[in-house]
Scaffold this active site. Structure first.
Site, PDB file in Angstrom:
ATOM      1  N   GLY A   1       0.944  -1.309   0.089  1.00  0.00           N
ATOM      2  CA  GLY A   1      -0.064   0.067   0.172  1.00  0.00           C
ATOM      3  C   GLY A   1       1.005   1.107   0.102  1.00  0.00           C
ATOM      4  O   GLY A   1       1.248   1.681   0.943  1.00  0.00           O
TER       5      GLY A   1
ATOM      6  N   GLY B   1       0.759   4.367  -1.265  1.00  0.00           N
ATOM      7  CA  GLY B   1       0.282   5.770  -1.296  1.00  0.00           C
ATOM      8  C   GLY B   1       1.300   6.663  -0.635  1.00  0.00           C
ATOM      9  O   GLY B   1       2.508   6.635  -0.749  1.00  0.00           O
ATOM     10  N   ALA B   2       0.438   7.726  -0.472  1.00  0.00           N
ATOM     11  CA  ALA B   2       1.049   9.009   0.125  1.00  0.00           C
ATOM     12  C   ALA B   2       2.060   8.545   1.222  1.00  0.00           C
ATOM     13  O   ALA B   2       3.411   8.874   1.346  1.00  0.00           O
ATOM     14  CB  ALA B   2       0.245   9.932   0.606  1.00  0.00           C
TER      15      ALA B   2
ATOM     16  N   ASN C   1      -4.992   3.480   9.698  1.00  0.00           N
ATOM     17  CA  ASN C   1      -6.027   4.118  10.319  1.00  0.00           C
ATOM     18  C   ASN C   1      -7.062   3.158  10.740  1.00  0.00           C
ATOM     19  O   ASN C   1      -7.409   2.317  10.155  1.00  0.00           O
ATOM     20  CB  ASN C   1      -6.358   5.220   9.772  1.00  0.00           C
ATOM     21  CG  ASN C   1      -5.993   6.505  10.177  1.00  0.00           C
ATOM     22  OD1 ASN C   1      -5.471   6.880  11.241  1.00  0.00           O
ATOM     23  ND2 ASN C   1      -5.879   7.709   9.254  1.00  0.00           N
TER      24      ASN C   1
ATOM     25  N   ALA D   1       1.673  12.857   4.786  1.00  0.00           N
ATOM     26  CA  ALA D   1       2.097  12.904   3.658  1.00  0.00           C
ATOM     27  C   ALA D   1       1.237  13.075   2.503  1.00  0.00           C
ATOM     28  O   ALA D   1      -0.216  12.994   2.825  1.00  0.00           O
ATOM     29  CB  ALA D   1       2.890  11.464   3.197  1.00  0.00           C
TER      30      ALA D   1
ATOM     31  N   LYS E   1      -6.300   7.741  18.643  1.00  0.00           N
ATOM     32  CA  LYS E   1      -6.464   8.225  17.455  1.00  0.00           C
ATOM     33  C   LYS E   1      -7.733   8.175  16.655  1.00  0.00           C
ATOM     34  O   LYS E   1      -8.298   9.023  15.809  1.00  0.00           O
ATOM     35  CB  LYS E   1      -5.138   7.802  16.554  1.00  0.00           C
ATOM     36  CG  LYS E   1      -4.942   8.302  15.124  1.00  0.00           C
ATOM     37  CD  LYS E   1      -4.004   8.146  14.320  1.00  0.00           C
ATOM     38  CE  LYS E   1      -3.766   8.805  13.180  1.00  0.00           C
ATOM     39  NZ  LYS E   1      -2.788   8.229  12.176  1.00  0.00           N
TER      40      LYS E   1
ATOM     41  N   ASN F   1     -10.188  10.682  14.629  1.00  0.00           N
ATOM     42  CA  ASN F   1     -11.049  10.593  13.278  1.00  0.00           C
ATOM     43  C   ASN F   1     -12.532  10.306  13.396  1.00  0.00           C
ATOM     44  O   ASN F   1     -13.286  10.782  12.556  1.00  0.00           O
ATOM     45  CB  ASN F   1     -10.555   9.120  12.745  1.00  0.00           C
ATOM     46  CG  ASN F   1      -9.002   9.576  12.261  1.00  0.00           C
ATOM     47  OD1 ASN F   1      -8.448  10.617  11.859  1.00  0.00           O
ATOM     48  ND2 ASN F   1      -8.056   8.098  12.381  1.00  0.00           N
TER      49      ASN F   1
ATOM     50  N   ASN G   1     -13.355  13.565  11.237  1.00  0.00           N
ATOM     51  CA  ASN G   1     -13.444  13.185   9.831  1.00  0.00           C
ATOM     52  C   ASN G   1     -14.972  12.855   9.654  1.00  0.00           C
ATOM     53  O   ASN G   1     -15.198  13.392   8.502  1.00  0.00           O
ATOM     54  CB  ASN G   1     -13.026  11.788   9.909  1.00  0.00           C
ATOM     55  CG  ASN G   1     -11.460  11.738   9.553  1.00  0.00           C
ATOM     56  OD1 ASN G   1     -10.770  12.771  10.243  1.00  0.00           O
ATOM     57  ND2 ASN G   1     -10.654  10.998   8.937  1.00  0.00           N
TER      58      ASN G   1
END
Lengths: 309, 309
Positions: free
Chosen positions: A7, A9-10, A103, A129, A185, A189, A193
């Site tokens: 994975g 990605g960023a 996450n 990122a 955390k 979220n 979120n």
């Protein structure tokens, strides 16, 4: 160390780049064709706090990976984890440690279906990122990582992974209670979120709402009722005040959370089922009332149906 | 009959026009200067199912009304009711009947602060109307009215008002249980209005959501728990199926509910406190769990704060 970033990605690109720069043998594994192709043809382009550099790191598709690394770092989207673990079966050697930095909640349960407990390391990170486009990652800001083994006898392995990450500048610390940090955390979220995605606002605007304080406390109370069944005691007021500290525009205030980016800006599926949806699902299984998380999950799914054609 | 329409927006203008046409002595009372001025200068322009006509009906501001009518029909926005009742004190004669046709819950409690119970008539109507602009109302479709007296000894007065309205084509029926009909209509508004406003969709789109069925039932269950304390027994499944019957685009499906028009389209305050907010407030007062209505109310208030500057 021989490391596969699964994975890429960023966040995966950030970790892959920093670990590669520190001398590790890194491979980036991802399912996005244009991203993998660009990285292999021109290298991973990194905007490292304003300085552009190119890192020659091999990239490949999950189904093409047959070499067995010493460490796999998982950075998939939550809803892609199960499929990815199926695809990378050949990479999972008897001693391959798998560090999960996704996450959300419930991932260790999914991991245990595919990886022996003694090889699973759970972590949580505050690094960020961004992707400028396929093959182009942008790094800014500071971060850290907490890591812990799932099986008590794997403490040494967890600490060794911390050392490798820290030598690469990623500031990893061994945690005696990483599951607490994961829940904590998830509360951030689960309040910001989903609310910012439904209300279409950024964190600062959310924080200025007259009912923001009572809303986040009601959501966190339900998180705390479920986390308790997982052995994690959350102090609702302490968690709420931690969240309120980032309303400040000098902190993350001007930022639109990732779920807003996914849903409102890019019309993509969200990770709601692994945040509020996890709490709602566990609540139903355990007979614990979690109506706020249920309704937030329903509303985000409704927006997904309306916006994603 | 000498009748004052208090709150002469779209619905008030429809009622005023039809009662005036039937020979009653009507005055329109409203606080919108341009609307009152246009009606007085050029008459009320009525698009009556495609046929334009002009009705010479006097209009005035609440504070300018000193004559005492036999009947006041209230059509204010819910949040304007209290202020309007204060403003029209001089109009409330000893025998002036006050018919409340507002949407939403809790209005009889407000009325009782200003009007003796024997003069209060509660009603619910399915008529609709639209304003094209100040002084210009558009009528289409069919409707009816249910009316009941609050004080048992005022039945004759309620029936007389029904007759006056029916003679004007407004199809009023005396009801033995108007409070049931008020709650039932509030359930329609409490499911479709708030949901469509938060999700930014029309009724048809809402009805197609995979979780629409379970969502409306959870909301209605909380309405039913509160209505029961008001002596009204709602059959959740019957109410839900009644709502589902209007998802059809040939019914109201293509329509955006009024709360969507207020909030999303016109950035105006909504009537949420008199629909879901009433259920949430009563739930808190009575110790009955109403989390879905609480969160929906919070989210609509949040959108109001974000959209209305």
């Amino acid at each position: 160390m021989k490391i596969a970033i699964v994975g890429a990605g960023a966040m995966g690109s950030r970790f892959g780049y920093m670990l590669h720069k520190a001398g590790n043998d890194v491979v980036l594994v991802d399912g996005w064709p244009q991203h993998v192709e660009n990285i292999n043809q021109q290298g991973l382009i990194v905007d490292d706090n304003g300085v552009e550099t190119v890192a020659k790191i091999p990239a490949m598709f999950p189904e093409d990976c047959h070499e067995v690394p010493e460490l796999i770092i998982l950075f998939t989207k939550s809803m892609g984890l199960k499929k990815m673990l199926q695809d990378i079966q050949p990479m999972l050697g008897q001693n391959t440690k798998v560090l999960c930095l996704l996450n959300g909640l419930g991932h260790s349960e999914t991991l245990k279906e595919y990886v022996p407990a003694e090889n699973i390391l759970m972590g949580v990170t505050l690094w960020t990122a961004g992707l400028q486009g396929p093959g182009h990652v942008v790094l800014s800001g500071d971060g850290n990582i907490e890591i812990q083994n799932v099986d008590p006898k794997s403490q040494a392995a967890a600490k060794e992974v911390c050392d490798v990450l820290t030598q690469a500048g990623l500031k990893a610390q061994y945690s005696e209670n990483v599951i607490f940090s994961i829940w904590r955390k998830a509360c951030v979220n689960g309040t910001l979120n989903s609310s910012c995605a439904i209300l279409d606002c950024n964190i600062k605007e959310f924080g200025e709402l007259s009912e923001a304080g009572s809303l986040i406390r009601k959501i966190i109370q339900e998180f705390a009722a479920i986390s308790k069944t997982d052995g994690v005691i959350l102090d609702v007021e302490e968690v709420a005040q931690g969240i309120e500290a980032i309303y400040d525009p000098d902190q993350a205030g001007a930022h639109y959370p990732s779920m807003h980016q996914d849903l409102v800006q890019n019309h993509r599926l969200t990770e709601i089922d692994y945040i509020n949806g996890y709490v709602a699902r566990k609540g139903q299984e355990l007979g614990i009332a979690t109506p706020y998380n249920q309704l937030l999950t329903t509303l985000v799914h409704a927006k997904e149906e309306l916006l994603i054609k």
